[in-house]
Write an enzyme that holds these catalytic residues in place. Structure first.
Site, PDB file in Angstrom:
ATOM      1  N   THR A 162       0.840  -1.199   0.000  1.00 53.35           N
ATOM      2  CA  THR A 162       0.000   0.000   0.000  1.00 53.35           C
ATOM      3  C   THR A 162       0.874   1.248   0.000  1.00 53.35           C
ATOM      4  OG1 THR A 162      -1.443   1.364   1.382  1.00 53.35           O
ATOM      5  CG2 THR A 162      -0.265  -0.385   2.488  1.00 53.35           C
TER       6      THR A 162
ATOM      7  N   SER B 288      -1.302   2.968  10.537  1.00 54.04           N
ATOM      8  CA  SER B 288      -2.266   2.126  11.267  1.00 54.04           C
ATOM      9  C   SER B 288      -1.619   0.762  11.466  1.00 54.04           C
ATOM     10  CB  SER B 288      -3.565   1.956  10.481  1.00 54.04           C
ATOM     11  OG  SER B 288      -3.383   1.057   9.395  1.00 54.04           O
TER      12      SER B 288
ATOM     13  N   TYR C 136      -2.779  -1.915  10.435  1.00 53.20           N
ATOM     14  CA  TYR C 136      -2.864  -2.541   9.114  1.00 53.20           C
ATOM     15  C   TYR C 136      -1.705  -2.105   8.225  1.00 53.20           C
ATOM     16  CZ  TYR C 136      -3.794  -2.254   4.173  1.00 53.20           C
ATOM     17  OH  TYR C 136      -3.637  -2.276   2.816  1.00 53.20           O
ATOM     18  N   HIS C 137      -1.507  -0.807   8.088  1.00 54.10           N
ATOM     19  CA  HIS C 137      -0.421  -0.338   7.229  1.00 54.10           C
ATOM     20  C   HIS C 137       0.925  -0.867   7.734  1.00 54.10           C
ATOM     21  CE1 HIS C 137      -3.536   2.737   6.122  1.00 54.10           C
ATOM     22  NE2 HIS C 137      -3.035   2.523   4.936  1.00 54.10           N
TER      23      HIS C 137
ATOM     24  N   LYS D 290       1.744  -4.285   6.463  1.00 52.54           N
ATOM     25  CA  LYS D 290       2.255  -4.297   5.091  1.00 52.54           C
ATOM     26  C   LYS D 290       3.745  -3.939   5.058  1.00 52.54           C
ATOM     27  CE  LYS D 290      -1.632  -4.860   2.528  1.00 52.54           C
ATOM     28  NZ  LYS D 290      -1.841  -5.945   1.540  1.00 52.54           N
TER      29      LYS D 290
END
Lengths: 432, 432
Positions: B144, B179, B181-182, B185
């Site tokens: 991302t 975040s 989530y980020h 990644k």
């Protein structure tokens, strides 16, 4: 101050807990003893016969009158971790409670996954527990110099100012870690930095070099307080392993050319660095990074130093250049900054002949506990699965009567084997 | 070529699987349907009534004669994953099988831990399975643009040349993800880079921007092939959400000042980028990074574009600047390079009025399925625990008769509500 030492039964953790207790801080150890379990798994044991933690803590109290509290559990268990923090209410948490061996993480997929999940989730749990229950508490997290890898530019302390296309910013220093373990520490660093930002927590990331030595003033007080001394290929750090090899007369296992250069420090500096970090809190929301080492050496530098120190003790030390089981540059540029802890008051114990003597004497003293086969590298970075078959046959017998059979290059130490009492006197080296 | 699409039942995965199948590639979808489960958990559903995957695949075969293989299971399950790869023997694996919503990862500790473990371990499993069973297979991994954060210098594609103290090196671009989530990644990227290095595997990391749109040529063939269209605060991407808000006459939820600038792309470009990456393999041992977006917009830019497009459709669109639930800069420098995919042949579908019309028309068509309450942000980055109590009361009723009660700013659309047939015609936008 009140300091919780997570992983306080381990190599750096135990020395740190005693040191901080001796300096008058109120200490709690949090540990689940999984480090002792890993010894069974890999078939190794510490050179030094460490005692159960309960014995260690009783001895410490008898000797000093100081009580170290103990919470037994796993940082992966959030209920346990949060109830511990709520009860102890630390001013600082020192977090050593991770799987810390690169070769262990490279054994196979399960060990890679275990290392990353254990380390990352343990640290995430800690961040959430601090946020929820003791938000002003300062996290002191053990990272590693190995997070940086070996870039062709100077390594800075956590951040680097980059000018690019006419603009400038201070950004996290790029990371190139060299094992699934080192990667887990990079993941931690990113997670901690983020939680400082969103929640205003305080954190110091100590990117520690390779630690050597085993003695501190506190550990030296009594044999029951003796610290770990790992020399096996999985958990042993390179200088400790070289000293054992020299002491028992087998060649030093140099990986490849030996040009791999890293930062190193004495365990006496580890404990002092931790105290310095505790006494100088990070600000609210600050993610501070210190490079925690005192000198740079190549592996070959160390081998030659051990060779020279061995010669003075009458030991003939040979080098064995093995194919490097790791995927790493065997020759490279390396220049890493490490001034922030010095500026805050660290007076380094630089690597000296007396320290090398001390390590070799400890190895001599406990030579009956040495398993020479444990020092040959068996975990190969290039393979996805490494053999875990331990064969308690001739080749893994303790080094002693059969040493000549195991290793043609037998110890050529001049003079007789000294008494345990004599060796013991040499273990407690002078306090420099 | 033979391409496995992990997460092929999801938003980008489904469009990709059909596109690649239509282009003549042999496709297998690998999915465990957990994305559908998350809809139940957060109380949201896709605006568009997606069919069960078996129905979708049957329809695809009836329409095109092309069969997409299906392997049902979890990439966290190594036995399943490795047997799937051994059976299908893909030339390329496209890995969408991760938890991909930042707000979901920020709900609380369990969601943060789940997201990181699920994403990191799934990807680690994939790396080991590729190493063990199909080492020449090319991994195409969805990263991302959010990995980079918003540095004050230009963002490059994966790597940056740094000159420092008279020396120079090309290093991984520093990451500042916003975040859990980020962060997952970023962890993946480091893990994949390392496994390319030690095992000589091939990998392309596609740092994708925010995707908008739902239609591709293949999806538009039949209603049974319809793709997800998420508009809720957890899984909905910002432009899709704005179009739904405009269509049903509620104010656009702009977080803070709306100066947050990001890279965006049409889902038709997502699928093409994946194909370009497949057709242009990374070299052995290469960890290649492409920034996969076509245009930069600020959130406020998008809001104004939707406002203007709505006006042409006779919709009066208002903006509601809410306190930003995220911890992010509301105004900042942003300039990210995105030329590598263009150089390899991508012809971008730039954001146009016709696309905005199409999205709003889809929203009009399925307006009875819209739950307006799902668009208000409830996950606050600054809290360690966010409320998960779903209250199916007035405020979560479908937008319709009660809209005026819910939202004082009722839809002021000129003219009557159009027929479903009329809306349907507008859904399949012209192929530009």
């Amino acid at each position: 101050m009140k300091i919780a030492v997570l992983g306080g039964d381990g190599y750096c953790g135990w020395a740190t807990a005693l040191y901080l207790s001796n300096r008058g801080h109120s200490i709690a150890i949090v540990d689940n003893f999984i480090r002792r379990q890993w010894d069974h798994e890999v078939g190794a044991q510490t050179l030094t016969p460490i005692r159960p933690l309960a014995d260690r803590l009783r001895t410490w109290q008898q000797l000093t009158g100081k009580q170290i509290e103990l919470f037994v559990g796993d940082v992966m268990d959030y209920d346990f971790l949060s109830s511990t923090l709520r009860e102890f209410e630390p001013d600082a948490v020192v977090h050593f409670a991770e799987q810390r061996a690169a070769p262990y993480s490279m054994i196979d997929r399960k060990h890679a996954v275990f290392t990353q999940v254990n380390n990352v989730v343990g640290t995430l749990n800690l961040r959430f527990a601090l946020r929820e229950f003791v938000p002003d508490c300062h996290l002191i997290k053990l990272g590693t110099m190995g997070e940086y890898g070996t870039p062709n530019i100077d390594i800075e302390e956590g951040y680097i100012t980059i000018e690019h296309n006419g603009r400038k910013d201070v950004l996290p220093y790029p990371k190139q870690p060299g094992s699934f373990y080192h990667l887990s520490k990079v993941h931690d660093s990113h997670n901690i930095m983020f939680t400082c930002k969103i929640w205003g927590l305080r954190a110091t990331d100590l990117n520690q070099g390779v630690v050597y030595g085993t003695m501190t003033d506190e550990v030296a007080m009594d044999e029951a307080l003796i610290n770990r001394f790992d020399y096996d290929e999985i958990f042993g750090t390179v200088l400790n392993r070289f000293c054992v090899q020299a002491a028992i007369g087998i060649p030093l296992t140099v990986y490849g050319k030996g040009g791999q250069t890293r930062g190193f420090l004495d365990i006496r500096d580890t404990v002092r660095c931790i105290e310095i970090a505790c006494l100088n809190r990070a600000n609210k929301g600050e993610f501070r990074v210190f490079n925690q080492f005192t000198e740079q050496f190549s592996v070959l530098d160390l081998a030659h130093m051990v060779q020279a120190a061995g010669k003075k003790l009458g030991l003939q030390v040979e080098l064995n250049h093995l194919p490097d089981p790791r995927v790493e540059a065997e020759e490279h540029y390396y220049n890493a900054r490490h001034s922030k802890l010095i500026e805050l008051g660290l007076s380094p114990h630089l690597l000296s002949d007396s320290l090398l003597d001390s390590l070799m004497n400890i190895a001599m003293r406990y030579r009956d506990r040495v398993d020479a086969s444990m020092m040959m590298p068996k975990v190969n970075w290039r393979q996805a699965r490494n053999d875990r078959h331990l064969q308690p046959t001739l080749s893994t017998q303790p080094v002693g009567a059969d040493l000549e059979v195991l290793q043609p290059r037998s110890p050529k130490r001049n003079g007789d084997r000294r008494s345990a009492a004599q060796s013991k006197r040499e273990v407690a080296y002078s306090k420099s």
